[in-house]
Design a protein around this motif. Structure first.
Motif, PDB file in Angstrom:
ATOM      1  N   GLY A 213       0.804  -1.211   0.000  1.00 12.32           N
ATOM      2  CA  GLY A 213       0.000   0.000   0.000  1.00 12.32           C
ATOM      3  C   GLY A 213       0.835   1.257   0.000  1.00 12.32           C
ATOM      4  N   VAL A 214       1.911   1.262   0.790  1.00 15.44           N
ATOM      5  CA  VAL A 214       2.721   2.463   0.963  1.00 15.44           C
ATOM      6  C   VAL A 214       3.739   2.639  -0.156  1.00 15.44           C
ATOM      7  CG1 VAL A 214       4.363   3.640   2.494  1.00 15.44           C
ATOM      8  CG2 VAL A 214       2.434   2.365   3.466  1.00 15.44           C
ATOM      9  N   SER A 215       4.395   1.523  -0.564  1.00 12.23           N
ATOM     10  CA  SER A 215       5.505   1.649  -1.526  1.00 12.23           C
ATOM     11  C   SER A 215       5.469   0.545  -2.575  1.00 12.23           C
ATOM     12  CB  SER A 215       6.837   1.627  -0.779  1.00 12.23           C
ATOM     13  OG  SER A 215       6.918   0.469   0.050  1.00 12.23           O
ATOM     14  N   HIS A 216       4.310   0.293  -3.133  1.00 13.51           N
ATOM     15  CA  HIS A 216       4.128  -0.792  -4.100  1.00 13.51           C
ATOM     16  C   HIS A 216       5.129  -0.702  -5.251  1.00 13.51           C
ATOM     17  CE1 HIS A 216       2.298  -3.335  -7.189  1.00 13.51           C
ATOM     18  NE2 HIS A 216       1.492  -3.840  -6.250  1.00 13.51           N
ATOM     19  N   ALA A 217       5.364   0.527  -5.727  1.00 20.09           N
ATOM     20  CA  ALA A 217       6.229   0.711  -6.896  1.00 20.09           C
ATOM     21  C   ALA A 217       7.684   0.375  -6.612  1.00 20.09           C
ATOM     22  CB  ALA A 217       6.124   2.148  -7.398  1.00 20.09           C
ATOM     23  N   VAL A 259       4.602  -7.003  -1.306  1.00 19.13           N
ATOM     24  CA  VAL A 259       5.012  -7.445  -2.638  1.00 19.13           C
ATOM     25  C   VAL A 259       5.982  -8.616  -2.451  1.00 19.13           C
ATOM     26  CG1 VAL A 259       6.194  -6.795  -4.769  1.00 19.13           C
ATOM     27  CG2 VAL A 259       4.710  -5.141  -3.606  1.00 19.13           C
ATOM     28  N   ALA A 260       5.692  -9.732  -3.116  1.00 24.02           N
ATOM     29  CA  ALA A 260       6.394 -10.988  -2.814  1.00 24.02           C
ATOM     30  C   ALA A 260       7.874 -10.951  -3.195  1.00 24.02           C
ATOM     31  CB  ALA A 260       5.720 -12.142  -3.544  1.00 24.02           C
ATOM     32  N   PRO A 261       8.768 -11.178  -2.225  1.00 19.78           N
ATOM     33  CA  PRO A 261      10.195 -11.207  -2.540  1.00 19.78           C
ATOM     34  C   PRO A 261      10.686 -12.563  -3.032  1.00 19.78           C
ATOM     35  CG  PRO A 261       9.898 -11.439  -0.183  1.00 19.78           C
ATOM     36  CD  PRO A 261       8.520 -11.273  -0.767  1.00 19.78           C
ATOM     37  N   SER A 262       9.837 -13.588  -2.944  1.00 22.17           N
ATOM     38  CA  SER A 262      10.275 -14.919  -3.377  1.00 22.17           C
ATOM     39  C   SER A 262       9.072 -15.755  -3.780  1.00 22.17           C
ATOM     40  CB  SER A 262      11.043 -15.631  -2.259  1.00 22.17           C
ATOM     41  OG  SER A 262      10.203 -15.824  -1.132  1.00 22.17           O
ATOM     42  N   ALA A 263       9.327 -16.735  -4.633  1.00 22.45           N
ATOM     43  CA  ALA A 263       8.293 -17.690  -5.053  1.00 22.45           C
ATOM     44  C   ALA A 263       8.991 -18.916  -5.617  1.00 22.45           C
ATOM     45  CB  ALA A 263       7.369 -17.083  -6.101  1.00 22.45           C
TER      46      ALA A 263
END
Length: 396
Positions: A213-217, A259-263
């Motif tokens: 929400g705050v820093s999606h980009a 935002v997902a850092p891994s998958a």
């Protein structure tokens, strides 16, 4: 009336002895089924090995046991030939001792029998085949030495891709004239004359975490990259050619609002020919290398694999097996299956290979797995007769 040849006399002797062994075969099957032997249970697969070694050595059959640090030990039994045709290679029988069932399954549902059908974990896949190979060796041991050696390999990790066993299979098959793999016969009664190959992969994607929400980009979603790649990977499936791809497991992220850092994902692939395998793996590597989302990176690692058993490698051996089966009074055809097995390894080495020679089974890898006990003797006789038919050719 023409007199019988030495080979015909040996066939009659071997088949008559096997015909008298059905009750003992079933008792041996019960013994093996009632030992938990999951692929990751070294103690269990080695306990099955202990029993097989005891049976073979009691009949004077030489067995070499190679200890393995993590997987079950490797067994190789040998009947040495008389040396008259050693240059043309040996015959190899194969089977795996491991099952897919977790340790503790036997306590819940061990070996049971209803008429001519047996049930239990691994009863068909492939403890019945192990017992059959033991009895074929015992039958051949009772005859005069063949012109060439006969070997039997008992591995312990086929259900997880033969990661340890493949090297031993390659070594044992080197120089062989024929390979007979005792996977369960099809429910139709047929043997397997062609199998798909398969390869399994672990895909890992890294990205950049950020507050959604705050820093999606500021983030770079590993899950988005993985999703885009899955679509491309699944698009490689071609039912007409027999090539399939399937991402069956995915994991990723740390929370809904990050935002997902891994998958990660696990990919299964199947193919009919070795050429398809080469082309498919190249296409997969290209997809993994593509940048889907800036700031993310994907890697792929193969975790297991089987080479395909192309039908051309079974034709002549199957014709020989079918002829012997007809003499024994049962009809058999060849079938193609999408499942993989160690037969693909030997066929891809250019060695005539036949699979599914074990007793007939059904519903493998399920709680309802079963084996038709009335097929034990005829399937053992057909394997023994095929080997003796090869010996007859060698002695001419």
């Amino acid at each position: 009336m023409a007199s019988l040849t030495d080979a015909e006399t040996m066939m009659i002797t071997a088949c008559d002895w096997l015909a008298s062994q059905q009750a003992e075969m079933i008792e041996c099957l019960k013994t093996l089924v009632d030992i938990d032997s999951n692929s990751y249970d070294k103690a269990g697969t080695d306990a099955v090995a202990d029993v097989i070694v005891e049976w073979l050595e009691a009949d004077g059959i030489d067995v070499t046991r190679t200890p393995r640090p993590e997987s079950g030990d490797i067994l190789e039994a040998r009947l040495e030939g008389d040396g008259s045709d050693a240059s043309a290679g040996h015959v190899l029988m194969m089977g795996h001792r491991d099952t897919v069932f977790p340790t503790g399954t036997v306590a819940e549902r061990g070996f049971t029998r209803e008429g001519d059908t047996a049930f239990g974990p691994g009863v068909a896949d492939m403890k019945a085949g192990l017992v059959m190979n033991v009895f074929v060796l015992r039958a051949l041991k009772r005859l005069a030495p063949l012109p060439f050696p006969v070997r039997a390999l008992f591995t312990a990790d086929e259900e997880i891709g033969s990661r340890d066993g493949t090297a031993f299979i390659r070594e044992a098959a080197s120089g062989a004239r024929a390979v007979l793999n005792a996977e369960p016969g099809r429910i139709s009664g047929n043997v397997v004359t062609g199998r798909k190959g398969g390869a399994a992969f672990q895909i890992e994607v890294t990205g950049v975490a950020a507050h959604s929400g705050v820093s999606h980009a500021d983030g770079a979603s590993a899950i988005e990259t993985l999703a885009r790649k899955i679509i491309k990977l699944h698009a490689l499936t071609d039912y007409d050619s027999g090539v399939t791809t399937n991402v069956g497991l995915i994991e990723g992220g740390v929370s809904r609002n990050t935002v997902a850092p891994s998958a990660t994902a696990q990919l299964d692939t199947r193919f009919v020919t070795n050429q398809q395998r080469v082309e498919l793996l190249a296409a997969i590597e290209a997809i993994i290398a593509e940048e889907e989302v800036p700031g993310t990176q994907a890697t792929i690692r193969q975790t297991s694999g089987f080479l395909p058993m192309e039908p051309a490698m079974s034709e002549a051996l199957f014709a020989r097996y079918r002829a012997q089966a007809e003499k024994l009074g049962f009809s058999v055809e060849g079938e193609f299956t999408g499942g993989c097995s160690d037969a693909g390894t030997t066929a891809s080495l250019g060695i005539p290979t036949l699979c599914g020679t074990g007793p007939v089974g059904a519903k493998m890898h399920t709680d309802d797995e079963c084996c038709r006990l009335d097929t034990f003797v005829p399937r053992a006789q057909a394997v023994a007769a095929t080997i003796l038919d090869l010996a007859a050719d060698a002695s001419r």
